[in-house]
Design a protein around this motif. Structure first.
Motif, PDB file in Angstrom:
ATOM      1  N   LEU A 182       0.808  -1.221   0.000  1.00 39.48           N
ATOM      2  CA  LEU A 182       0.000   0.000   0.000  1.00 39.48           C
ATOM      3  C   LEU A 182       0.848   1.282   0.000  1.00 39.48           C
ATOM      4  N   PRO A 183       1.854   1.392   0.889  1.00 42.53           N
ATOM      5  CA  PRO A 183       2.658   2.618   0.844  1.00 42.53           C
ATOM      6  C   PRO A 183       3.358   2.822  -0.507  1.00 42.53           C
ATOM      7  N   SER A 184       3.895   1.739  -1.093  1.00 42.65           N
ATOM      8  CA  SER A 184       4.600   1.917  -2.348  1.00 42.65           C
ATOM      9  C   SER A 184       3.626   2.271  -3.463  1.00 42.65           C
ATOM     10  N   PHE A 185       2.401   1.773  -3.360  1.00 41.88           N
ATOM     11  CA  PHE A 185       1.368   2.168  -4.315  1.00 41.88           C
ATOM     12  C   PHE A 185       1.078   3.664  -4.187  1.00 41.88           C
ATOM     13  N   ALA A 186       0.914   4.109  -2.939  1.00 44.17           N
ATOM     14  CA  ALA A 186       0.566   5.516  -2.691  1.00 44.17           C
ATOM     15  C   ALA A 186       1.672   6.455  -3.192  1.00 44.17           C
ATOM     16  N   ILE A 187       2.913   6.067  -2.947  1.00 46.01           N
ATOM     17  CA  ILE A 187       4.024   6.938  -3.340  1.00 46.01           C
ATOM     18  C   ILE A 187       4.288   6.864  -4.832  1.00 46.01           C
ATOM     19  N   GLY A 188       4.208   5.653  -5.395  1.00 46.13           N
ATOM     20  CA  GLY A 188       4.583   5.467  -6.792  1.00 46.13           C
ATOM     21  C   GLY A 188       3.568   6.009  -7.782  1.00 46.13           C
ATOM     22  N   LEU A 189       2.293   6.059  -7.379  1.00 47.58           N
ATOM     23  CA  LEU A 189       1.231   6.391  -8.326  1.00 47.58           C
ATOM     24  C   LEU A 189       1.482   7.711  -9.051  1.00 47.58           C
ATOM     25  N   GLY A 190       1.822   8.746  -8.293  1.00 50.98           N
ATOM     26  CA  GLY A 190       2.085  10.047  -8.920  1.00 50.98           C
ATOM     27  C   GLY A 190       3.267   9.970  -9.879  1.00 50.98           C
ATOM     28  N   TRP A 191       4.253   9.150  -9.509  1.00 48.82           N
ATOM     29  CA  TRP A 191       5.441   9.026 -10.355  1.00 48.82           C
ATOM     30  C   TRP A 191       5.149   8.332 -11.666  1.00 48.82           C
ATOM     31  N   VAL A 192       4.151   7.442 -11.676  1.00 47.55           N
ATOM     32  CA  VAL A 192       3.774   6.793 -12.932  1.00 47.55           C
ATOM     33  C   VAL A 192       3.420   7.871 -13.956  1.00 47.55           C
ATOM     34  N   GLY A 193       2.545   8.796 -13.533  1.00 50.91           N
ATOM     35  CA  GLY A 193       2.128   9.862 -14.430  1.00 50.91           C
ATOM     36  C   GLY A 193       3.295  10.731 -14.850  1.00 50.91           C
ATOM     37  N   TYR A 194       4.127  11.089 -13.878  1.00 51.48           N
ATOM     38  CA  TYR A 194       5.253  11.972 -14.145  1.00 51.48           C
ATOM     39  C   TYR A 194       6.228  11.325 -15.130  1.00 51.48           C
ATOM     40  N   VAL A 195       6.596  10.065 -14.833  1.00 51.21           N
ATOM     41  CA  VAL A 195       7.557   9.369 -15.704  1.00 51.21           C
ATOM     42  C   VAL A 195       6.970   9.181 -17.100  1.00 51.21           C
ATOM     43  N   SER A 196       5.683   8.841 -17.185  1.00 56.15           N
ATOM     44  CA  SER A 196       5.100   8.611 -18.505  1.00 56.15           C
ATOM     45  C   SER A 196       5.111   9.903 -19.320  1.00 56.15           C
ATOM     46  N   ARG A 197       4.900  11.034 -18.644  1.00 58.35           N
ATOM     47  CA  ARG A 197       4.943  12.316 -19.373  1.00 58.35           C
ATOM     48  C   ARG A 197       6.350  12.617 -19.878  1.00 58.35           C
ATOM     49  N   ILE A 198       7.359  12.464 -19.020  1.00 56.01           N
ATOM     50  CA  ILE A 198       8.706  12.817 -19.501  1.00 56.01           C
ATOM     51  C   ILE A 198       9.219  11.802 -20.517  1.00 56.01           C
ATOM     52  N   VAL A 199       8.832  10.520 -20.347  1.00 58.74           N
ATOM     53  CA  VAL A 199       9.244   9.538 -21.351  1.00 58.74           C
ATOM     54  C   VAL A 199       8.618   9.892 -22.695  1.00 58.74           C
ATOM     55  N   ARG A 200       7.324  10.253 -22.664  1.00 61.96           N
ATOM     56  CA  ARG A 200       6.648  10.603 -23.912  1.00 61.96           C
ATOM     57  C   ARG A 200       7.338  11.783 -24.586  1.00 61.96           C
ATOM     58  N   ALA A 201       7.614  12.840 -23.797  1.00 60.23           N
ATOM     59  CA  ALA A 201       8.251  14.023 -24.369  1.00 60.23           C
ATOM     60  C   ALA A 201       9.625  13.681 -24.946  1.00 60.23           C
ATOM     61  N   ALA A 202      10.405  12.904 -24.179  1.00 60.87           N
ATOM     62  CA  ALA A 202      11.755  12.563 -24.645  1.00 60.87           C
ATOM     63  C   ALA A 202      11.693  11.668 -25.880  1.00 60.87           C
ATOM     64  N   MET A 203      10.700  10.777 -25.929  1.00 63.97           N
ATOM     65  CA  MET A 203      10.560   9.885 -27.087  1.00 63.97           C
ATOM     66  C   MET A 203      10.156  10.672 -28.327  1.00 63.97           C
ATOM     67  N   ALA A 237      17.762  10.716 -21.453  1.00 61.81           N
ATOM     68  CA  ALA A 237      17.237  12.032 -21.104  1.00 61.81           C
ATOM     69  C   ALA A 237      16.462  11.971 -19.790  1.00 61.81           C
ATOM     70  N   VAL A 238      15.807  10.834 -19.555  1.00 60.10           N
ATOM     71  CA  VAL A 238      14.936  10.699 -18.396  1.00 60.10           C
ATOM     72  C   VAL A 238      15.744  10.343 -17.138  1.00 60.10           C
ATOM     73  N   LEU A 239      16.891   9.721 -17.366  1.00 56.40           N
ATOM     74  CA  LEU A 239      17.665   9.151 -16.271  1.00 56.40           C
ATOM     75  C   LEU A 239      17.984  10.135 -15.142  1.00 56.40           C
ATOM     76  N   SER A 240      18.483  11.323 -15.506  1.00 58.49           N
ATOM     77  CA  SER A 240      18.889  12.257 -14.453  1.00 58.49           C
ATOM     78  C   SER A 240      17.671  12.765 -13.679  1.00 58.49           C
ATOM     79  N   VAL A 241      16.551  12.946 -14.415  1.00 62.45           N
ATOM     80  CA  VAL A 241      15.321  13.369 -13.746  1.00 62.45           C
ATOM     81  C   VAL A 241      14.878  12.303 -12.746  1.00 62.45           C
ATOM     82  N   ILE A 242      14.973  11.048 -13.184  1.00 59.75           N
ATOM     83  CA  ILE A 242      14.578   9.944 -12.314  1.00 59.75           C
ATOM     84  C   ILE A 242      15.474   9.884 -11.078  1.00 59.75           C
ATOM     85  N   ALA A 243      16.780  10.100 -11.282  1.00 57.47           N
ATOM     86  CA  ALA A 243      17.719  10.024 -10.165  1.00 57.47           C
ATOM     87  C   ALA A 243      17.399  11.076  -9.107  1.00 57.47           C
TER      88      ALA A 243
END
Lengths: 314, 300
Positions: A182-203, A237-243
């Motif tokens: 549950l905690p990892s779901f709660a924390i990760g959920l927002g990051w799913v959206g964020y990562v998908s947006r930056i991956v899309r832009a970089a792609m 391109a996404v790597l440093s943002v992710i780090a």
């Protein structure tokens, strides 16, 4: 390569030194007598004087700085004002919880984010792209404490599938894993959206490169271009943002830790700030900076590993 | 049209089915003024046809339209656009994709960006042979080494392990030409292949293309804004201005006696032909051209 890594580590140590100096400066600028904070308002002047001598607060400031840095270089982060336990021991106790939570949240969030980002690019301009876009922005917009509370209510209280609080008993791997969901779901959920947006832009940027046109002009299938070529460039391109994001998660998971009553660095920092437990605040802030720096070093090394231009410049 | 030029100047081959036959082609972007308007152009087997014009004349749009490499906003209309006997106007994407490479292979302007910076040249060249599912890795490697040798790349085996940034522009353009040859295409479309290179490299690449043409007899569509390049290599040349072909003929005929005012203006701007000691560089006066040549009216 070895020299490159050593240089990065050296740079990281310099950053940590600067952080330590800033922290030291801040401690001395905070208004109020630290002895009052430590001993309480009902302490006698004699007690305060004794304490001042004990902590070395009566010495010149540069001597204090030297002592502070000397202790730091030996890994001594001081003692908890209240319990008198070494701060380092306290941090090392909660660190595994924080790191497991951050890693667990990040692995699934980044994996799903990359998949969604790629899917959006494959269907660029058509309805799946729009749908993923709306979903991603929605996920970013929902604060993690809201997700925490609702997922707690639904999955732990109503459905009773997963434990509501705690981090599981020591030695009970399955229990710990269940408590992590549950905690990892709660924390990760927002990051799913964020990562998908930056991956899309970089792609999309990668797909506009001239070499993509070359590959297309040779009839290389679009899927191959996307997954073999564009994704590699986008990932760099996404790597440093992710780090940076990962570093932020180590203390940013404070809401989830509070809601789910998990021990962790974020909760420890929060409690220490509330109770003006300065040595603990300093210790956790230094530790967080150290983790940030470690993440950046890893990101740099991975970049150098993936990008031949960077690798050859080493 | 131009039947009298429809033979191979080098081999003297008789008239044959054209490799590329463009009829009344119009290209516009997002419904704006057409970038290419009513263009007719044929390239016969073994023939080298040049398209010359200034920036924005529509020559690159024309070249990229053949393999449908234009952005999605481009609208292509016309009578026909036949490549190797297949009409690609309105053909499904699959048909176009099947001709990318074997039908026509492209060489682009800037070799420095034509390859992925993150993959070795060997990796990328091998990926271009994705259609061949029966050949083993070694067979593909042999074929790649053979074409790299053919384009005169020194030490080809070692180049397979290198990344694009480790080679010079001229070297990379050789690799790009090798990549095109790897496809054994009927037509080579060269979109300003020497523009990004320095003069020495330009001469080397042109020399290479002339050699290849003599050896393999591949037809070439050469896009350039540089008269020297066209004169060096082409049999026929089409002069493009404001999206139309305003003059077409053999290189000898056009260079000896340019008829259209735009062609004349283009020649006047050729650096190697300009007398030394002039105080101003010649420019193309579009206003005057529009007055002289009524065909230009409304084109821009």
């Amino acid at each position: 390569m070895t020299f490159f890594i050593l240089r990065r580590i050296g740079l990281g140590l310099v950053i940590l030194l600067i952080v330590a100096l800033l922290l030291f400066g801040m401690m001395h600028m905070i208004p109020g007598d630290p002895t009052v904070v430590a001993l309480g308002p009902r302490s006698t002047p004699e007690m305060r004087e004794a304490f001042r001598q004990l902590m070395g607060l009566d010495r010149p400031i540069f001597e204090q700085l030297g002592l502070f840095l000397g202790r730091l270089s030996q890994g001594n982060l001081g003692e908890d004002v209240w319990s008198r336990r070494p701060v380092l021991t306290m941090i090392l106790e909660v660190l595994p919880y924080t790191v497991t939570l951050a890693v667990a949240s990040f692995i699934w969030a980044v994996a799903l984010g990359i998949v969604l980002g790629c899917a959006a690019v494959v269907h660029h301009g058509r309805w799946p792209d729009w749908l993923i876009g709306v979903l991603s922005v929605g996920l970013v917009a929902v604060p993690s404490f809201v997700v925490s509370l609702y997922s707690l209510l639904i999955f732990a209280v109503t459905l009773n599938w997963l434990p509501a609080i705690g981090a599981g008993e020591p030695g009970d791997i399955m229990g710990q894993a269940r408590a992590l969901i549950l905690p990892s779901f709660a924390i990760g959920l927002g990051w799913v959206g964020y990562v998908s947006r930056i991956v899309r832009a970089a792609m999309i940027e990668a797909m506009g490169e001239a070499y993509v046109r070359t590959l297309r002009s040779f009839g290389v299938p679009e899927r191959k271009i996307i997954y073999r070529y564009a994704l590699k460039q986008a990932f760099l391109a996404v790597l440093s943002v992710i780090a940076i994001g990962f570093g932020g998660l180590l203390t940013g998971s404070v809401f989830a830790e509070i809601v789910f009553s998990r021990p962790g660095l974020g909760k420890m920092t929060y409690d220490a700030v509330i109770s003006r437990n300065y040595p603990v605040v300093m210790g956790t802030v230094l530790m967080t900076s150290g983790l940030y720096v470690t993440c950046m070093i890893i990101a740099d090394v991975v970049t150098a590993f993936l990008d031949p231009r960077v690798r050859s410049a080493l | 049209m131009n039947l009298e030029f429809g033979f191979n100047r080098v081999t003297g081959a008789a008239l044959a089915e054209p490799v590329l036959d463009i009829g009344d082609l119009t290209i516009s972007y997002g419904g704006g003024t057409p970038a290419v308007q009513g263009v007719h152009l044929t390239v016969r087997p073994g023939e080298v046809v040049g398209v010359i014009g200034e920036s924005g004349s529509g020559k690159t749009s024309l070249a990229h339209a053949v393999l449908r490499l234009l952005p999605q906003s481009a609208v292509i209309t016309g009578q026909h656009l036949s490549l190797c006997g297949t009409d690609l106007l309105g053909a499904p994407d699959k048909t176009v994709a099947s001709l990318r490479g074997p039908g026509a292979a492209m060489i682009f302007q800037n070799p420095m960006t034509a390859f992925s910076p993150l993959h070795t040249l060997g990796h990328q060249l091998t990926d271009l042979l994705w259609r061949d599912r029966t050949a083993s890795k070694e067979e593909k490697r042999e074929r790649i080494l053979a074409v790299l040798k053919q384009v005169g790349l020194p030490d080809p085996a070692a180049r397979l392990e290198t990344y694009p940034f480790q080679l010079s522009g001229g070297m990379l353009q050789r690799v790009a030409i090798a990549a095109a040859l790897l496809m054994r295409p009927s037509l080579l479309i060269a979109d300003e292949p020497t523009t990004a290179l320095d003069v020495t490299m330009e001469a080397q690449i042109l020399h290479l293309m002339r050699e290849l043409r003599a050896e393999s007899g591949v037809a070439i569509l050469m896009i350039s804004h540089h008269l020297g390049v066209i004169a060096e290599i082409c049999d026929r040349v089409a002069v493009m201005y404001a999206g139309r072909i305003v003059e077409e003929g053999t290189v000898e005929a056009i260079f000896a006696d340019p008829r259209h005012p735009y062609t004349k203006a283009l020649f006047a701007c050729e650096l190697s032909l300009i007398e030394t000691g002039i105080s101003r560089m010649p420019v193309i006066d579009h206003e005057a051209l529009r007055r002289i040549a009524p065909v230009m009216r409304g084109a821009q």
